[in-house]
Design a protein around this motif. Structure first.
Motif, PDB file in Angstrom:
ATOM      1  N   ARG A 123       0.829  -1.216   0.000  1.00  0.00           N
ATOM      2  CA  ARG A 123       0.000   0.000   0.000  1.00  0.00           C
ATOM      3  C   ARG A 123       0.863   1.266   0.000  1.00  0.00           C
ATOM      4  O   ARG A 123       0.517   2.269  -0.624  1.00  0.00           O
ATOM      5  N   GLU A 124       2.000   1.203   0.673  1.00  0.00           N
ATOM      6  CA  GLU A 124       2.938   2.324   0.659  1.00  0.00           C
ATOM      7  C   GLU A 124       3.417   2.597  -0.772  1.00  0.00           C
ATOM      8  O   GLU A 124       3.456   3.750  -1.220  1.00  0.00           O
ATOM      9  N   ILE A 125       3.767   1.549  -1.492  1.00  0.00           N
ATOM     10  CA  ILE A 125       4.234   1.679  -2.879  1.00  0.00           C
ATOM     11  C   ILE A 125       3.106   2.164  -3.784  1.00  0.00           C
ATOM     12  O   ILE A 125       3.324   2.981  -4.689  1.00  0.00           O
ATOM     13  N   LEU A 126       1.876   1.678  -3.556  1.00  0.00           N
ATOM     14  CA  LEU A 126       0.749   2.113  -4.381  1.00  0.00           C
ATOM     15  C   LEU A 126       0.503   3.610  -4.212  1.00  0.00           C
ATOM     16  O   LEU A 126       0.294   4.333  -5.194  1.00  0.00           O
ATOM     17  N   HIS A 127       0.559   4.103  -2.980  1.00  0.00           N
ATOM     18  CA  HIS A 127       0.393   5.539  -2.736  1.00  0.00           C
ATOM     19  C   HIS A 127       1.541   6.317  -3.371  1.00  0.00           C
ATOM     20  O   HIS A 127       1.321   7.382  -3.965  1.00  0.00           O
ATOM     21  N   GLN A 128       2.744   5.796  -3.274  1.00  0.00           N
ATOM     22  CA  GLN A 128       3.901   6.448  -3.889  1.00  0.00           C
ATOM     23  C   GLN A 128       3.712   6.527  -5.401  1.00  0.00           C
ATOM     24  O   GLN A 128       4.030   7.552  -6.016  1.00  0.00           O
ATOM     25  N   ALA A 129       3.187   5.473  -6.005  1.00  0.00           N
ATOM     26  CA  ALA A 129       2.959   5.464  -7.451  1.00  0.00           C
ATOM     27  C   ALA A 129       1.945   6.538  -7.861  1.00  0.00           C
ATOM     28  O   ALA A 129       2.119   7.206  -8.884  1.00  0.00           O
ATOM     29  N   ILE A 130       0.904   6.708  -7.070  1.00  0.00           N
ATOM     30  CA  ILE A 130      -0.100   7.736  -7.365  1.00  0.00           C
ATOM     31  C   ILE A 130       0.502   9.133  -7.199  1.00  0.00           C
ATOM     32  O   ILE A 130       0.284  10.021  -8.017  1.00  0.00           O
ATOM     33  N   ASP A 131       1.294   9.319  -6.148  1.00  0.00           N
ATOM     34  CA  ASP A 131       1.843  10.640  -5.833  1.00  0.00           C
ATOM     35  C   ASP A 131       2.989  11.056  -6.747  1.00  0.00           C
ATOM     36  O   ASP A 131       3.155  12.243  -7.034  1.00  0.00           O
ATOM     37  N   THR A 132       3.824  10.104  -7.182  1.00  0.00           N
ATOM     38  CA  THR A 132       5.053  10.463  -7.889  1.00  0.00           C
ATOM     39  C   THR A 132       5.234   9.784  -9.245  1.00  0.00           C
ATOM     40  O   THR A 132       6.140  10.151  -9.979  1.00  0.00           O
TER      41      THR A 132
END
Length: 87
Positions: A37-46
């Motif tokens: 989930r951390e990586i998924l949020h990072q993908a959306i943000d950056t």
């Protein structure tokens, strides 16, 4: 089949596919939903990593790909590194 960038509403399905992928291909490493989930949020943000999802005929998610896209340091052009492909 439609391939598109992942959206936040896809997180639940991608987490479950990631769990299946990790369990089938690298069971000795375990699975960490928090990290996914951390990586998924990072993908959306950056957009690093870039995550595409594949929709089946009924628009249900049937796969995903995780890639990092960058620019060469010494020449013009771009490159992509595929980390995960799950279908």
């Amino acid at each position: 089949m439609l391939v598109r960038l992942m959206l936040e509403e896809d997180f639940g399905a991608v987490v479950e596919m990631a769990r299946e992928n990790a369990t089938a291909t690298r069971p000795e490493q375990g699975f960490c939903e928090h990290r996914v989930r951390e990586i998924l949020h990072q993908a959306i943000d950056t957009v690093l990593p870039t995550i595409y999802v594949a929709e089946g005929v009924d628009r249900e998610l049937v796969g995903f790909v995780v890639a990092n896209v960058g620019r060469y340091s010494w020449t013009d052009g771009h490159y992509a590194i595929q980390e995960v492909l799950y279908v």
